[in-house]
Design a protein around this motif. Sequence first.
Motif: not given
Lengths: 215, 215
Positions: B107-111, B149-153, B187-188
Amino acid sequence: MTTADHVKTTIYGRPVSVDGVPNLYEGTPVVKWTPPEPGIDNLGLHSWDTFNIPGVGEFNVEFDGYVRVVRSEATDCEWAGAEVYTNLIEMKMVAESEELGRITTTLNPDCLSAGQIRTPFDPYAGEGPAAKACRMAVGCLFDMPKLGKTLFNREPVILTIDDVRSIPPAGAPGKGQIYRMLPLYDVQDPDGEPVGYLTSLRFNMGGYLAEEQVR
Amino acid sequence: MTTADHVKTTIYGRPVSVDGVPNLYEGTPVVKWTPPEPGIDNLGLHSWDTFNIPGVGEFNVEFDGYVRVVRSEATDCEWAGAEVYTNLIEMKMVAESEELGRITTTLNPDCLSAGQIRTPFDPYAGEGPAAKACRMAVGCLFDMPKLGKTLFNREPVILTIDDVRSIPPAGAPGKGQIYRMLPLYDVQDPDGEPVGYLTSLRFNMGGYLAEEQVR
């Protein structure tokens, strides 16, 4: 008034700067198969939405209004490889509903409503250049005076246009990609139960408007 | 580790408290057509995802792992009127890909990844009680070590399960409602161009896991 000066906590896509980007109005040429210079497109928009308000009913309403969309520089000067990023910086859509009153839809200033235009990975077969796909993820406020509420969405409304042959895709039909029901919350009780659902949305992008039509 | 203690800037649905809500593991009964008491469901999950990484290629990968989902009290003790709200508090899905390496999705911890189960407005015709529809809007991190890379949506991944006859819908198949391509960012370089796209996702919800399987 735009939402540009409001701090956005929810970012639905890539930010695009408005600095130095010219406003484009009626008379701006729209050229097929050609990536355009950056601009702020002032375009008409018409949509047909279905709302389901539990305990009240289902309502089909027709909106008319405009959007202002800032477009980035294209990533390539050739159509085939060009990607363009977009932010929705203003929206005003009005519908008259007997049951819900005069509904006004605007942008949720907490959200950066954003999208992009690029060649899809599953292009339609056909002759000539490949048409592009346009998508925009939107956070809205739906003011419904007869309901006494302003509703907002937490899942973005994904507006899509397929078979895009020009940028902007003026005059093209599009669809809100809503799976069954998109929950809408009351701005006065944001952590409460959804008070309504958007269950269907289709739209037609209009052409460039005169400056006085977006004031 | 859960993301519960991280400040969330992007809220995809209704918050559900975990305070005092019991963890449910293997052996918990799943009863058809009956709203359950609140709980934290520790469930297996299996998914088949397609990623398109421009300049690299298209990759079909198979994930296995688990989710932890907190469920609210149902709004009604009768199945027909009951709505249940859910938050995804933890997810760990792992896939082995020859080209992309060992992909880990969390999980994206910002969401706040959130959803609900309710009777749809367009129920399937059939005998017996009406089946419900389940949806969850999810913010993910896709760690792809071989890509570096780490990707996020930024548009949530909308996971849906139809024909829900029990809560949780253990054992049910579901789908990610992705229209053509869901952009993924690095994420970068969060404001840069998307570096990949999720173009397809289907999944099977598993059953309750033993406590040691989610540690």
